[in-house]
Write an enzyme that holds these catalytic residues in place. Structure first.
Site, PDB file in Angstrom:
ATOM      1  CG  ASP A   1      -0.783 -16.683  12.075  1.00  0.00           C
ATOM      2  OD1 ASP A   1      -1.152 -16.231  11.156  1.00  0.00           O
ATOM      3  OD2 ASP A   1      -1.214 -17.711  12.810  1.00  0.00           O
TER       4      ASP A   1
ATOM      5  CG  HIS B   1      -3.928   7.240  -0.575  1.00  0.00           C
ATOM      6  ND1 HIS B   1      -3.939   5.920  -0.432  1.00  0.00           N
ATOM      7  CD2 HIS B   1      -4.102   7.660   0.613  1.00  0.00           C
ATOM      8  CE1 HIS B   1      -3.851   5.592   0.742  1.00  0.00           C
ATOM      9  NE2 HIS B   1      -3.899   6.627   1.752  1.00  0.00           N
TER      10      HIS B   1
ATOM     11  CD  GLU C   1      -2.694   1.218   2.522  1.00  0.00           C
ATOM     12  OE1 GLU C   1      -3.281   2.365   2.534  1.00  0.00           O
ATOM     13  OE2 GLU C   1      -2.777   0.238   3.229  1.00  0.00           O
TER      14      GLU C   1
ATOM     15  CE  LYS D   1      -4.348 -17.908  12.887  1.00  0.00           C
ATOM     16  NZ  LYS D   1      -3.996 -18.445  14.212  1.00  0.00           N
TER      17      LYS D   1
END
Length: 557
Positions: A445, A543, A237, A369
């Site tokens: 992770d 951006h 990004e 998660k």
């Protein structure tokens, strides 16, 4: 001739090399010499040894010499006698097996030579090979293209390539080619070389066909707790690293940030079941009793010298009992460590409660998660609060906005907006951006970004509105500096850059705790910069400049 047929003739071992693909194998092919010559040798050896032994035994009988007294020649003759006898008996077995194979009208080595299509997987009828010939030395000596054909055809299991070939790089290359043959699509853009796949095997990934390239940038220096850190961030990004770097600059010029570690304990919550809710409640009271907890802690702590059971919180759900174990795990993230400890405790409890049924070692009260209220309230992994006082002049010169604008925007966006959306731990601008980038760079992770990114960002005007007090509260940062992806070369280099590679030599757990503090401090920098860009109306402009590609990308088939 098809690809499998074309290459097979070159790589068939022993006397099978050079035969046509449709010829029948003979059991006598296993002999090192032609069967006719081997028969003659053993026939002569058998009768010669028999004659010699009979003559010697006759002489011993005449001289009254005991038969068991043997010289070297007699011992060799006996060995030759036995060996030749075994061969001659076995020869009839070889002949029987050979005749049996020849009766088969559809030999297992028959290949279809009619197809000329290069790179096309033939059907099971076209390419069939005996499993015994598709392992070991023969498989290693075969060409990669041949093996890939067998893999694509299902003759060789793809998951067994590493163990069969003994070369993780070659296994990945063969598997990759098999995928191309099976799907008919190219994997040209996916890198294969440049990675040691032996470090991946059995730890990070299975069925490897390559590795994905993610650019790594650095933000900083981040001045945190009196130390400076250059923070690696892996992301695709645009603007993210640049924006975070600006936030680090604002913190640095304001004197740095301070972090507080409030909790450190990984959780795992198994679920067990009884015939009645009353029985489940009995176990709940048993586990929560202080004396019984000490016994369970001793059993749990045997798992590892780093595992220390802190608490067990029980929640009834009908006749099911969820038990949330919390434990320290040293410098490891700790899921495997705590799961082993939980398993040991469950086995012990089953000897006391014979009617207890273990439904699962994880019953989702952990919670791993998933964005949950229990992690948001109770925490999981490392719970960290990070704060800084940003000077008004820095906000004006570096962040291009004002204290009042930041405070108002934080209230309307991060607090009110998140509340209206029903967020659980989502009271922030973009904590997940920073957490994910650091997680990927340092071998964490990535899926645990879900709960690790739960964050409350608060901004208040202080010193009569001249300066800004900003905090981030992150109750569930799940990180480790050993195990999993942290041992890969690239990720280990990023951990080394932060000074937290591996286990702390003197204080186990200190490196993982420092990493969690760095994550929170970097999130603080990211929050400052993005909120400033929004307050100043710069987000879209930045951006458009850094996060848009003017390059046309065509998919390769």
């Amino acid at each position: 001739m098809g690809i499998a047929s074309a290459t097979n003739a070159k790589h068939v071992p022993g006397k099978l090399r050079g035969r046509q693909a449709n010829s029948k194998p003979l059991a006598s092919d296993a002999l090192p010499l032609p069967v006719g010559l081997t028969n003659k040798i053993f026939f002569v050896l058998f009768f010669t040894a028999s004659y010699y032994l009979l003559r010697r035994w006759g002489e011993k009988a005449r001289n009254s010499t005991p038969l068991h007294m043997l010289n070297l020649g007699e011992m060799l003759a006996i060995v030759a006698e036995i060996a030749s006898f075994i061969y001659l008996i076995g020869f009839f077995g070889i002949d029987y097996v050979q005749n049996f194979i020849n009766k088969s009208s559809d030999g297992p080595w028959e290949l279809d030579d009619e197809h000329e299509d290069f790179g096309v997987i033939h059907s099971q009828k076209d390419i069939v090979s005996p499993r015994a010939q598709l392992t070991g030395t023969w498989l290693k000596e075969s060409s990669d293209e041949t093996i890939a054909t067998y893999v694509g055809n299902g003759e060789v299991p793809s998951h067994s390539l590493e163990s069969e070939l003994g070369d993780c790089m070659r296994a990945a290359s063969v598997r990759r080619r098999a995928v191309e043959l099976t799907t008919g699509r190219s994997m040209e853009g996916l890198p294969l070389s440049g990675m040691d796949y032996s470090t991946v095997r059995g730890q990070c990934c299975e069925m490897v066909v390559g590795h994905v390239q993610i650019p790594v940038g650095v933000a900083g220096p981040l001045l945190l707790d009196g130390s400076e850190y250059t923070v690696p961030m892996a992301t695709t990004e645009g603007c993210l690293v640049a924006s975070t770097n600006r936030g680090c600059k604002a913190i640095y010029q304001s004197g740095g940030a301070i972090s507080i570690l409030t909790k450190d304990g990984m959780t795992r919550a198994p679920v067990v079941r009884f015939s009645t809710a009353k029985r489940a409640a009995e176990l709940k009271f048993h586990v929560e009793d202080a004396e019984n907890f000490e016994t369970l802690a001793v059993i749990f702590n045997r798992t590892s010298r780093f595992a220390r059971l802190q608490s067990i919180d029980c929640v009834l759900g009908g006749r099911n009992l969820h038990m949330r174990f919390r434990s320290t795990t040293g410098d490891a993230m700790g899921m495997n460590m705590i799961s082993k400890g939980v398993q040991n405790v469950l086995e012990y409890l089953q000897h006391i409660y014979l009617d207890m049924e273990v439904v699962s070692v994880s019953g989702n009260l952990c919670a791993d998660k998933k964005p949950t209220a229990i992690n948001w309230i109770e925490g999981r992994g490392k719970s960290v609060v990070c704060e800084a006082v940003i000077k008004g002049e820095v906000i004006s010169k570096v962040l291009k906005t004002s204290v009042s604008a930041l405070v108002e925007l934080n209230t309307v966006k991060n607090l009110t907006g998140s509340a209206l959306s029903g967020a659980i731990g989502g009271f922030n601008a973009h904590a997940a951006n920073i957490v994910s980038a650091i997680f990927i760079a340092t071998g964490q992770d990535p899926a645990q970004n879900v709960e690790s990114s739960q964050c409350l960002t608060l901004m208040e005007a202080i010193n009569d509105g001249a300066d800004l007090h900003v905090t981030v509260t992150m109750p569930s940062i799940e990180v480790g500096t050993i195990g999993g992806g942290t041992q890969l070369a690239s990720q280990a280099a990023c951990l080394n850059l932060l000074g937290v590679k591996g286990s702390h030599p003197r204080s186990p757990g200190a490196n993982a705790q420092t990493l969690s503090r760095i994550v929170a401090g970097t999130v603080l920098a990211g929050e400052l910069s993005l909120m400033s860009a929004l307050a100043a109306g710069q987000l879209v402009k930045s951006h458009m400049k850094y996060n848009r590609s003017c390059k046309d990308i065509c998919a390769k088939n």
